[in-house]
Design a protein around this motif. Structure first.
Motif, short mmCIF file in Angstrom:
data_model
loop_
_atom_site.label_atom_id
_atom_site.label_comp_id
_atom_site.label_asym_id
_atom_site.label_seq_id
_atom_site.Cartn_x
_atom_site.Cartn_y
_atom_site.Cartn_z
N ASP A 40 -33.55 3.27 34.03
CA ASP A 40 -33.92 2.17 33.14
C ASP A 40 -33.26 0.87 33.58
O ASP A 40 -33.90 -0.19 33.61
CB ASP A 40 -33.52 2.48 31.70
N ILE A 41 -31.98 0.93 33.92
CA ILE A 41 -31.24 -0.26 34.33
C ILE A 41 -31.79 -0.80 35.65
O ILE A 41 -31.94 -2.01 35.83
CB ILE A 41 -29.73 0.05 34.45
N GLU A 44 -35.10 -2.77 35.10
CA GLU A 44 -35.05 -4.02 34.33
C GLU A 44 -35.32 -5.26 35.17
O GLU A 44 -36.11 -6.10 34.77
CB GLU A 44 -33.72 -4.15 33.59
N ALA A 48 -38.33 -7.82 34.35
CA ALA A 48 -38.01 -9.21 34.03
C ALA A 48 -38.72 -10.18 34.99
O ALA A 48 -39.25 -11.21 34.57
CB ALA A 48 -36.50 -9.42 34.09
N LEU A 103 -43.53 -4.20 25.49
CA LEU A 103 -42.24 -4.79 25.86
C LEU A 103 -41.63 -5.55 24.69
O LEU A 103 -41.14 -6.67 24.83
CB LEU A 103 -42.41 -5.71 27.08
N TRP A 106 -38.27 -7.44 24.82
CA TRP A 106 -38.15 -8.52 25.79
C TRP A 106 -38.63 -9.85 25.20
O TRP A 106 -39.51 -9.88 24.35
CB TRP A 106 -38.99 -8.20 27.03
N LYS A 148 -33.58 -9.41 27.22
CA LYS A 148 -33.89 -8.08 26.69
C LYS A 148 -32.88 -7.82 25.58
O LYS A 148 -31.67 -7.91 25.80
CB LYS A 148 -33.78 -7.00 27.75
N VAL A 153 -31.40 -11.76 30.91
CA VAL A 153 -31.46 -10.93 32.11
C VAL A 153 -31.38 -11.82 33.34
O VAL A 153 -30.59 -11.59 34.24
CB VAL A 153 -32.73 -10.06 32.14
#
Length: 162
Positions: A40-41, A44, A48, A103, A106, A148, A153
């Protein structure tokens, strides 16, 4: 009858096997959670970047004639470039102005600033919502900050011709 003391009984072996199985399952669960969190990280920045590029693609297609409607919050309200001045979209919008409901955590924050072609380091005090002639010595800078869960981000910047 004398009992031999060599080795383990069947019950002891079963208990040890169950305990080892539970420990192994716990370690496996912890590692799979760490792996999915890492994925997941790592995803990102890609998400983004795509979200920011959607705003850039949209901005390139918008009319430069002022609409008088800055700071919009929905894609349907975006009618001209000046609509993006101070705009914030949560959920983010796509280049076609539709909301990307998948999303929801976000946010896109948009800023539009004017610069002189003679000095691209110092923003002008002029209102970026004014109409610029196509052969102007001024240029727009589009800035998109993507957040996020309300945490920034990254920020992207593009130059846009009048």
């Amino acid at each position: 009858m004398k009992r031999s003391t060599r080795g383990f009984s069947l019950i002891e072996v079963l208990v040890a096997s169950v305990m080892a199985g539970v420990a192994l399952a716990g370690v496996s669960w912890a590692l799979s959670g760490a792996t999915s969190s890492k994925a997941d990280i790592e995803a990102e920045p890609l998400v983004a970047t795509r979200i920011a590029q959607d705003i850039q693609s949209l901005a390139q297609t918008l009319s430069r004639q002022p609409s008088g409607i800055p700071g919009v919050t929905t894609g349907a309200d975006v009618v001209a470039l000046d609509s993006l001045i101070g705009a914030e979209f949560c959920p983010p919008i796509r280049a076609d102005k539709s909301a990307d409901e998948s999303l929801g955590a976000w946010t896109q924050q948009v800023t539009l600033v004017l610069y002189s072609l003679d000095d691209l380091a110092t923003p002008l005090e002029d209102d970026p919502g004014i109409a610029l002639p196509s052969l102007s010595n001024r240029i727009y800078q589009l800035r998109v900050t993507v957040l996020k869960d309300d945490v920034p981000v990254d920020t992207w910047q593009w130059w846009l011709a009048p």
